[in-house]
Design an enzyme around this catalytic site. Structure first.
Site, PDB file in Angstrom:
ATOM      1  N   HIS A 180      30.430  42.895  48.768  1.00 27.90           N
ATOM      2  CA  HIS A 180      31.553  42.267  48.055  1.00 27.90           C
ATOM      3  C   HIS A 180      31.202  41.981  46.589  1.00 27.90           C
ATOM      4  O   HIS A 180      31.579  40.940  46.052  1.00 27.90           O
ATOM      5  CB  HIS A 180      31.952  40.984  48.783  1.00 27.90           C
ATOM      6  CG  HIS A 180      33.392  40.615  48.632  1.00 27.90           C
ATOM      7  ND1 HIS A 180      33.997  40.449  47.404  1.00 27.90           N
ATOM      8  CD2 HIS A 180      34.357  40.393  49.563  1.00 27.90           C
ATOM      9  CE1 HIS A 180      35.260  40.117  47.585  1.00 27.90           C
ATOM     10  NE2 HIS A 180      35.508  40.084  48.890  1.00 27.90           N
ATOM     11  N   GLU A 229      35.422  47.660  47.753  1.00 24.76           N
ATOM     12  CA  GLU A 229      34.753  47.395  49.027  1.00 24.76           C
ATOM     13  C   GLU A 229      35.038  48.547  49.988  1.00 24.76           C
ATOM     14  O   GLU A 229      36.128  48.648  50.532  1.00 24.76           O
ATOM     15  CB  GLU A 229      35.269  46.080  49.616  1.00 24.76           C
ATOM     16  CG  GLU A 229      35.097  44.870  48.716  1.00 24.76           C
ATOM     17  CD  GLU A 229      36.069  43.758  49.090  1.00 24.76           C
ATOM     18  OE1 GLU A 229      35.929  43.200  50.201  1.00 24.76           O
ATOM     19  OE2 GLU A 229      36.974  43.456  48.297  1.00 24.76           O
TER      20      GLU A 229
END
Length: 342
Positions: free
Chosen positions: A176, A307
């Site tokens: 992330h 992501e």
């Protein structure tokens, strides 16, 4: 040649362990990764003049990573992204997960993989982290052995995720990191030019759960197949930002999926992955309250995430790519972050 340097980053409260930092350095990149959450805390990339800047958002000290923050740089799991209402059914049994994002379960729950200490093993060109997620952790079935490996090769940062389960469980792992190619602490990402190689995306409801529709990007704000300058694009389509899964080919082979170019510095980030999806998030929930490294503040749209992942809520959508890992199988996915200048 890659050098790997190991140091102490800080101690966890109540004698719960020591967090270490590993600095990986190649001729083109320098990356700092800590054993708390396998978190990337710094990533230095040269611009077209050869000047290095840190291009990821984050903190200088451990205590800040132990407080609530939006997953800066961390590995998230056991299941990244959202699971609707924190429930799913496997073999006739309903599982209830921790609810930590409105009515849903996000990024593995209250104490996901980002909030635990991992065991490091130094490699010649990087670092491998491992842990065992016990049966029932955050409500998930079965014990899960997990390995996350970061390696450097010139301008490439390669992240590999492996997992093995003692019983059938959903697994979806990602990193992330929030990027700003102008340098972390720059006020926004509006001057970044973005391309995402996807013909379809997943529309979401008001709680950011995919509706189940797989929508073509053609003629929408989500058509990023040709480069768009982010700020102008958000204005043109009157949207608040992106927080959506883009659907990639379901091949499990390495595929190009995204490119971001910052004209001012010349920095380019290209992303390749074996995953079937990529969540493009433009830091819509950043609000300037967190103080980052070097006194930086992180207002809305001051960083972006790419992501790589399975599709959100896949465990409740049979027509999404399979997310279940069975005993005897191995979860194995790789993502390549490739930096250059143009």
């Amino acid at each position: 040649m890659v050098s790997v340097t190991r140091s102490v980053f800080g101690d966890l409260p109540s004698g719960a362990g020591t967090v270490e930092k590993f600095q990986l350095q190649s001729d083109q990149l320098r990356v700092d990764i800590i054993s708390w959450g396998c978190t990337i805390t710094a990533l230095e990339v040269k611009d077209r003049q050869g000047r290095a800047s840190d291009v990821v958002l984050g903190f200088a000290e451990l205590k800040e990573y132990l407080q609530k923050h939006p997953y800066f740089g961390a590995v998230v799991g056991r299941v990244a992204n959202r699971i609707a209402k924190g429930t799913f059914t496997l073999d006739g049994k309903e599982y209830k997960l921790a609810i930590n994002n409105g009515p849903n379960s996000l990024h593995g729950g209250v104490r996901g993989f980002d909030k635990v200490l991992w065991t490091p093993r130094v490699l010649s060109n990087g670092i491998e982290f491992s842990r065992v997620s016990p049966d029932g952790e955050e409500g998930y079935p079965g014990e899960l052995k997990v390995w996350v490996t970061y390696t450097l090769d010139g301008g490439e940062l390669v992240v590999n995720y492996r997992a093995q389960a003692s019983q059938t469980t959903p697994v979806n792992l990602t990193n992330h990191s929030y990027f700003n190619l102008a340098g972390q602490g720059s006020p926004n990402i509006y001057d970044h030019e973005v391309t995402i190689e996807a013909d379809a995306f997943l529309p979401v409801d008001e709680t950011l759960i995919p509706t189940g529709e797989i929508a073509p990007v053609q003629g929408t704000a989500f058509d990023l197949r040709k480069p768009v300058e982010l700020g102008k694009h958000l204005q043109e389509f009157h949207i608040n930002g992106f927080d959506h899964n883009f659907c990639l080919k379901r091949s499990k082979e390495k595929q190009f999926c995204a490119r971001v170019h910052h004209a001012g510095s010349g920095r380019v980030l290209e992303v390749y992955t074996t995953q079937p999806g990529i969540q493009f998030y433009t830091g819509n929930f950043l609000d300037g309250t967190l103080k980052g490294k070097t006194g930086a503040v992180y207002p809305k749209h001051s960083g972006f995430c790419l992501e790589t992942q399975n599709w959100p809520n896949a465990v409740n959508q049979p027509h999404f790519p399979p997310v279940l890992l069975k005993p005897g199988e191995e979860y194995n996915h790789t993502t390549w972050f490739v930096f250059s200048v143009a």
